[in-house]
Design a protein around this motif. Sequence first.
Motif, mmCIF file in Angstrom:
data_model
loop_
_atom_site.group_PDB
_atom_site.id
_atom_site.type_symbol
_atom_site.label_atom_id
_atom_site.label_comp_id
_atom_site.label_asym_id
_atom_site.label_seq_id
_atom_site.Cartn_x
_atom_site.Cartn_y
_atom_site.Cartn_z
ATOM 1 N N ASP A 104 -31.054 146.579 -21.466
ATOM 2 C CA ASP A 104 -31.768 145.668 -22.344
ATOM 3 C C ASP A 104 -32.967 146.413 -22.944
ATOM 4 O O ASP A 104 -33.569 147.254 -22.278
ATOM 5 C CB ASP A 104 -32.232 144.475 -21.488
ATOM 6 N N GLU A 105 -33.321 146.117 -24.164
ATOM 7 C CA GLU A 105 -34.416 146.815 -24.843
ATOM 8 C C GLU A 105 -35.740 146.650 -24.101
ATOM 9 O O GLU A 105 -36.548 147.572 -24.038
ATOM 10 C CB GLU A 105 -34.551 146.339 -26.291
ATOM 11 N N GLU A 106 -35.981 145.485 -23.515
ATOM 12 C CA GLU A 106 -37.225 145.272 -22.774
ATOM 13 C C GLU A 106 -37.295 146.187 -21.545
ATOM 14 O O GLU A 106 -38.342 146.728 -21.215
ATOM 15 C CB GLU A 106 -37.357 143.808 -22.342
ATOM 16 N N SER A 109 -37.938 149.708 -22.731
ATOM 17 C CA SER A 109 -39.358 149.834 -23.047
ATOM 18 C C SER A 109 -40.173 150.016 -21.764
ATOM 19 O O SER A 109 -41.119 150.806 -21.731
ATOM 20 C CB SER A 109 -39.825 148.593 -23.804
ATOM 21 N N GLY A 110 -39.799 149.308 -20.717
ATOM 22 C CA GLY A 110 -40.479 149.458 -19.427
ATOM 23 C C GLY A 110 -40.342 150.857 -18.859
ATOM 24 O O GLY A 110 -41.275 151.393 -18.259
ATOM 25 N N ALA A 133 -34.197 141.981 -17.670
ATOM 26 C CA ALA A 133 -35.653 141.939 -17.825
ATOM 27 C C ALA A 133 -36.309 141.109 -16.726
ATOM 28 O O ALA A 133 -37.370 141.485 -16.216
ATOM 29 C CB ALA A 133 -36.027 141.394 -19.201
ATOM 30 N N ASP A 134 -35.702 139.978 -16.357
ATOM 31 C CA ASP A 134 -36.278 139.137 -15.292
ATOM 32 C C ASP A 134 -36.350 139.897 -13.975
ATOM 33 O O ASP A 134 -37.354 139.862 -13.266
ATOM 34 C CB ASP A 134 -35.444 137.866 -15.096
ATOM 35 N N ARG A 137 -38.990 142.633 -14.054
ATOM 36 C CA ARG A 137 -40.349 142.116 -13.831
ATOM 37 C C ARG A 137 -40.625 141.932 -12.343
ATOM 38 O O ARG A 137 -41.720 142.219 -11.858
ATOM 39 C CB ARG A 137 -40.554 140.807 -14.598
#
Length: 180
Positions: A104-106, A109-110, A133-134, A137
Amino acid sequence: LQPIIVRVYESGYQVIDGFKRVYVAMDLMIADMECYLVDVDEQAAKVLLLSYNRSNQSMEVWEEAMVLQSMLECGDLEQRHLARLVDRSRSWVSRRLSLISKLDEEVASGIRMGVITSRHARALMRLPRGNQADIARVISHFHLSTRLSERLVDVWLEAEDEDEQRVILSHPEHFLWSQP
């Protein structure tokens, strides 16, 4: 210091090896550095970039993946030819390229921001993009090791339904540290 490796690029020079030395020199306001000038095209420069950083593992896996992806896009190569070109196995090339294609892009990015590592990303690749992403995090918030990140993904994938998955994400400590 060991000289940096550069090539002529546009109206200046492009660093192939020695990025950290350049940044330190800039911080110390050192104006001149010894360098070796190599006459190579862009593709050969990327091969050199990967080979110079091979022995000391100074490149992050994500950075290797980005270089390989760029070589595929610009060089009209297949993965097996790319593997031969960079003197690596096809599976090594495939694993790095899958970081780009399956994340995923997010999450990507991370990785670029240093919030999570590429090793964490390998666990996240097993998830659908919409759920990565979830879990990333949670990994970041709890500073989970790679092993615990893999366990979190396993537990989440084994959940019976979305309600259980939400509970896992909101209270991962109940599932990670209570298991054998």
